[in-house]
Design a protein around this motif. Sequence first.
Motif, PDB file in Angstrom:
ATOM      1  N   THR A  37      -5.764  10.110  13.121  1.00 62.94           N
ATOM      2  CA  THR A  37      -5.707  10.394  11.684  1.00 62.94           C
ATOM      3  C   THR A  37      -4.762   9.425  10.974  1.00 62.94           C
ATOM      4  OG1 THR A  37      -6.182  12.728  12.092  1.00 62.94           O
ATOM      5  CG2 THR A  37      -5.254  12.180   9.958  1.00 62.94           C
ATOM      6  N   ALA A  38      -3.606   9.123  11.583  1.00 60.36           N
ATOM      7  CA  ALA A  38      -2.666   8.181  10.963  1.00 60.36           C
ATOM      8  C   ALA A  38      -3.284   6.792  10.836  1.00 60.36           C
ATOM      9  CB  ALA A  38      -1.377   8.112  11.777  1.00 60.36           C
TER      10      ALA A  38
ATOM     11  N   ALA B  67      -0.963  13.759   9.601  1.00 64.80           N
ATOM     12  CA  ALA B  67      -1.039  13.092  10.907  1.00 64.80           C
ATOM     13  C   ALA B  67       0.329  13.035  11.578  1.00 64.80           C
ATOM     14  CB  ALA B  67      -1.605  11.684  10.739  1.00 64.80           C
ATOM     15  N   LEU B  68       1.347  12.681  10.818  1.00 62.40           N
ATOM     16  CA  LEU B  68       2.696  12.607  11.384  1.00 62.40           C
ATOM     17  C   LEU B  68       3.192  13.976  11.816  1.00 62.40           C
ATOM     18  CD1 LEU B  68       4.303   9.984   8.976  1.00 62.40           C
ATOM     19  CD2 LEU B  68       3.403   9.622  11.295  1.00 62.40           C
TER      20      LEU B  68
ATOM     21  N   ARG C 129      -6.402   6.103  10.482  1.00 59.33           N
ATOM     22  CA  ARG C 129      -7.544   6.107   9.548  1.00 59.33           C
ATOM     23  C   ARG C 129      -7.364   7.162   8.468  1.00 59.33           C
ATOM     24  NH1 ARG C 129     -12.474   4.561  12.061  1.00 59.33           N
ATOM     25  NH2 ARG C 129     -13.249   4.671   9.954  1.00 59.33           N
ATOM     26  N   ASP C 130      -6.155   7.311   7.944  1.00 62.44           N
ATOM     27  CA  ASP C 130      -5.865   8.386   7.003  1.00 62.44           C
ATOM     28  C   ASP C 130      -6.584   8.250   5.664  1.00 62.44           C
ATOM     29  OD1 ASP C 130      -4.156   6.223   6.308  1.00 62.44           O
ATOM     30  OD2 ASP C 130      -2.910   7.618   5.162  1.00 62.44           O
ATOM     31  N   ASP C 131      -7.206   7.108   5.423  1.00 66.43           N
ATOM     32  CA  ASP C 131      -7.961   6.922   4.184  1.00 66.43           C
ATOM     33  C   ASP C 131      -9.457   7.164   4.376  1.00 66.43           C
ATOM     34  OD1 ASP C 131      -8.310   4.725   5.814  1.00 66.43           O
ATOM     35  OD2 ASP C 131      -8.333   3.285   4.163  1.00 66.43           O
TER      36      ASP C 131
ATOM     37  N   ARG D  27      -1.759  10.999   5.862  1.00 67.54           N
ATOM     38  CA  ARG D  27      -0.737  10.381   6.714  1.00 67.54           C
ATOM     39  C   ARG D  27       0.351  11.397   7.051  1.00 67.54           C
ATOM     40  NH1 ARG D  27       0.638   4.859   8.013  1.00 67.54           N
ATOM     41  NH2 ARG D  27      -1.594   4.869   7.698  1.00 67.54           N
TER      42      ARG D  27
ATOM     43  N   GLY E 233      -1.596   9.970   0.386  1.00 70.46           N
ATOM     44  CA  GLY E 233      -0.667   9.979   1.514  1.00 70.46           C
ATOM     45  C   GLY E 233      -0.623  11.315   2.247  1.00 70.46           C
TER      46      GLY E 233
END
Length: 124
Positions: A66-67, A18-19, A69-71, A15, A12
């Motif tokens: 990025t959010a 990204a946020l 495709r954060d994986d 994520r 995480g």
Amino acid sequence: MTAPEARLLPRGTGRALALAQVALGLTTIVRARDLGDRAWLGLSPTAARRVVRVLGARQVAQGVVTAARDDDPQVLLVGSVVDALHAASMLPLVAVRGPYRRRAALSATLAAAAAAVGGAAAER
């Protein structure tokens, strides 16, 4: 039974990064008047504010991608490179004494931190 995978950063992290980028980018756009309040590098205050808004929009766009495709380690790695390039681009402004030195130093520091976190998250 196999050993659990060693993680440098918790799941995480991409994520969360990204946020944070979206929040920082939106703040930059909204506060462009304050951040680009004086002429710098030969730009008028109006042009300086436009540059600040473009940089904020870049952060928002990067955070949204990025959010989404954060994986994906490749997305995290590309974002990390973009952040490292931004940090490096701020260093000449940090070296010059002037009204934007502190802001450039803060921008470089935040971008370098984001690059480090993004790179570490990509390694997972």
